[in-house]
Design a protein around this motif. Structure first.
Motif: not given
Ligand SMILES: C[S@@+](CC[C@H](N)C(=O)[O-])C[C@H]1O[C@@H](n2cnc3c(N)ncnc32)[C@H](O)[C@@H]1O
Length: 471
Positions: A182, A116-118, A112, A136, A141
Motif C-alpha cells: 500500500d 494499520g487499517g489493512k 507499508c 512500517e 507511525r
C-alpha cells in the motif's frame, strides 16, 4: 472546494478524463465523504458490530464486513471501539486487503502498514493462523500501528520498523505467500479529505513517488514466493504511480495481472494511461469518487509466475553482521512463574513459543524464530504476554485485548455502560463478587483490559495513556 485544488492537477485530470468526465469528477469535491467502519471478525461480525453502536449504517458493497456511517459520527468514542470490535477506515481503503484475501496459515507481509487499517483487515482473514508481518519505516507511525494491532487483539502479527530492503535480511528470499504494498504515493485521492495533502502535491513529487514505488517492488520481487500474490495499491489518480507501475511489473515478464472479483467497483485501470498500451491493466480497479461512495484509489492484484527466475539480491548493500540480540528463549523459571499466573486466572493460550526481552514475555507467531530477532528493528515480534516484575508476573494490556471469553476463567463483566466508561477513565470498580487477583474486565463479554481484585475493590489496570477523559 474546487478552487483549492492544485492547478497542475486539474489540468492533468482534464487531459486524462476529457471535458465531460472532468466536470462530474470536480463536482464530487463538493460532497462530504462518508466514513467507514470495518468489523473486527477476530471478535465480532458486521451484524454484531452494528447492533452494538448507535449509528445508522449501510453496507459497503465491496467489503462484507464494512459499513458506511455518516461523516458527523464520532465512532472513536464508543465502548465497542475500545473493545476493538471495529476499525474506522475509509471505505475505498477496504479494497486492497479484500483483494489479497489471504487464507489462514499463509505467510503474509504488509510492507507499508501504518496506521494499520489493512494490517488489521488481513489479520481478520488469517484468523490468527499463519504469520502476518506488518512493517512500517517511520518509527512514530510504527508505534501507532502497534497500538491498533493491540486494540484489535491480533495474536499472530510481528511488527517491524525497517526499510523494505531490510526485510530480506530478516526473512530471507521468497519467504512470503502474499504481499501487500500500500505504497506511499502523491495522495491525489485524499484531496477531498485532507487539505495538507493538497498543498504538498507537485508534479515532481509524483515522479519521485513513482521511482520509490519501483524500488519497493524490487524488494517485493526478492521476498515473494514464485506463484505468490501481490496487491499493489495507492490513493492517487496519477498514472505514473498506478497503471504505469503495473505495466512495469508486467513488462518484467515475471508477473501476470489477476482480476479483482469484488462487487460495486465499476472502474478499472486504463490501458490508454500506460506508456506502451499494456492491456492487462484493465484488470486493476480504480475508485473514482464521482462514480462510487469512496475516495480515489487504485488497486492491482498480480501473481508472480511460478517459473520466474529468482531475483538477484542487490550486491554490497547488506551487512552480514549480526547484532547482539536482546531476545532470548524463556527460561524454566520464567515459564514456572508464568504457569503459576495462568493457573490462578485459568488462562489457556494457543501457542507456546515464548521469548523474552527486557523482562517482557512474548509468544512468537507460527513460522517466526528466535534467531530472526537478531536482525532489524522489532516493535513487537509477536503477542506480548506480560512482564516479570520482582519475580511476579504482570499480564500486559495486549494480552487482555487478544483473549476471547473461552480462554480465561477470571472475568468481571461490567454491570452497565456507565461502569465500563468509569473503568476507561481509570476509576476503581467495586468488587461485588468474590473475585481475587488478576481479572479480565469485560464489556458485554469483550475485554477492555485488566483489573486486580482485592477485598471490596478491583484496582484499575487500564493503561494510563489510553484512558478517556469523558464519554
Ligand atoms: C498509504 S500509507 C499506508 C497505510 C496503511 N497501509 C493502512 O492501511 O493503514 C503508506 C505508508 O508508507 C510509509 N512509507 C513512507 N516512505 C516509505 C518508504 N520509502 N518505504 C516504505 N514505506 C514508506 C509511510 O510512512 C506510510 O505509513
Amino acid at each position: 472546494m474546487k478552487r483549492t485544488l492544485p492547478e497542475d492537477f486539474v489540468d492533468r485530470m482534464a487531459a486524462l478524463l476529457g471535458k465531460e468526465e472532468l466536470s462530474a469528477f470536480l463536482e464530487s469535491y463538493n460532497r462530504v465523504p462518508k466514513k467507514g467502519l470495518r468489523a473486527n471478525t477476530l471478535k465480532a461480525g458486521r451484524d454484531e458490530m452494528t447492533g452494538l453502536i448507535p449509528f445508522k449504517t449501510q453496507p459497503i458493497p465491496w467489503c462484507d464486513t464494512g459499513a458506511y456511517i455518516d461523516a458527523e459520527e464520532r465512532p472513536g468514542k464508543q465502548l465497542a471501539y475500545n473493545a476493538g470490535l471495529y476499525y474506522v477506515q475509509e471505505p475505498s481503503a477496504m479494497i486492497p486487503a479484500a483483494a489479497l484475501a489471504p487464507k489462514p496459515g499463509e505467510r503474509v507481509l504488509d510492507m507499508c502498514a501504518a496506521p494499520g487499517g489493512k494490517t488489521t483487515q488481513l489479520a481478520c482473514a488469517l484468523q490468527n493462523q499463519g504469520l502476518l508481518v506488518a512493517n512500517e519505516v517511520v518509527k512514530t507511525r510504527a508505534k501507532v500501528l502497534a497500538s491498533n494491532v493491540e486494540r484489535m487483539g491480533i495474536a499472530n502479527a510481528a511488527i517491524t520498523n525497517v526499510r523494505p530492503d531490510q526485510l530480506v535480511d530478516i526473512f530471507g528470499p521468497q519467504s512470503f505467500d502474499k504481499i501487500l504494498v500500500d505504497a506511499p504515493c502523491s495522495g491525489e485521492g485524499m484531496f477531498r479529505k485532507d487539505p495538507a495533502v493538497r498543498s504538498a502535491w507537485s508534479l515532481d513529487n509524483v515522479a519521485q513517488c513513482a521511482r520509490r514505488q519501483k524500488k519497493m517492488l524490487e524488494t517485493v520481487d526478492l521476498l515473494l514466493k514464485p506463484g505468490g500474490e501481490l496487491v499493489y495499491s495507492t490513493c492517487t489518480f496519477a498514472p505514473e504511480e498506478d497503471e504505469q507501475i503495473v505495466e512495469y511489473l508486467v513488462e518484467s515478464g515475471k508477473y501476470e495481472v489477476l482480476p479483482i472479483d469484488l462487487p460495486g467497483l465499476p472502474d478499472h485501470g486504463r490501458p490508454a494511461w500506460t506508456v506502451h498500451g499494456c492491456g492487462a491493466v484493465s484488470q486493476a480497479v480504480r475508485v473514482m469518487p464521482h462514480r462510487v461512495e469512496g475516495e480515489g484509489h487504485f488497486i492491482a492484484k498480480l501473481r508472480k509466475t511460478a517459473d520466474a527466475a529468482p531475483a538477484a539480491s542487490p550486491q554490497g548493500k547488506r551487512s552480514k553482521k549480526k547484532k547482539r540480540s536482546l531476545w532470548r528463549r524463556a527460561s524454566k523459571k520464567d515459564l514456572k512463574d508464568f504457569t503459576a499466573f495462568s493457573e490462578t486466572v485459568g488462562l489457556h493460550l494457543d501457542r507456546s513459543d515464548f521469548v523474552i526481552a527486557s523482562d517482557t514475555l512474548t509468544v512468537l507467531p507460527e513460522g517466526l524464530y528466535l534467531d530472526q530477532l537478531n536482525q532489524g528493528r522489532w516493535v513487537r515480534p509477536g503477542l506480548e504476554i506480560g512482564t516479570f516484575k520482582k519475580g511476579r508476573f504482570e499480564p500486559s494490556h495486549t494480552l487482555a485485548m487478544a483473549l476471547t471469553r473461552d480462554q480465561i476463567a477470571s472475568v468481571y463483566n461490567f454491570k452497565d455502560d456507565d461502569e465500563a466508561y468509569a473503568y476507561l477513565k481509570g476509576e476503581p470498580i467495586a468488587n461485588t463478587g468474590a473475585l481475587k487477583g488478576w481479572t479480565l474486565m469485560c464489556w458485554r463479554g469483550y475485554p477492555l483490559g485488566w483489573g486486580k481484585a482485592s477485598g471490596g475493590a478491583i484496582k484499575n489496570h487500564f493503561p494510563k495513556g489510553l484512558r478517556i477523559l469523558k464519554k
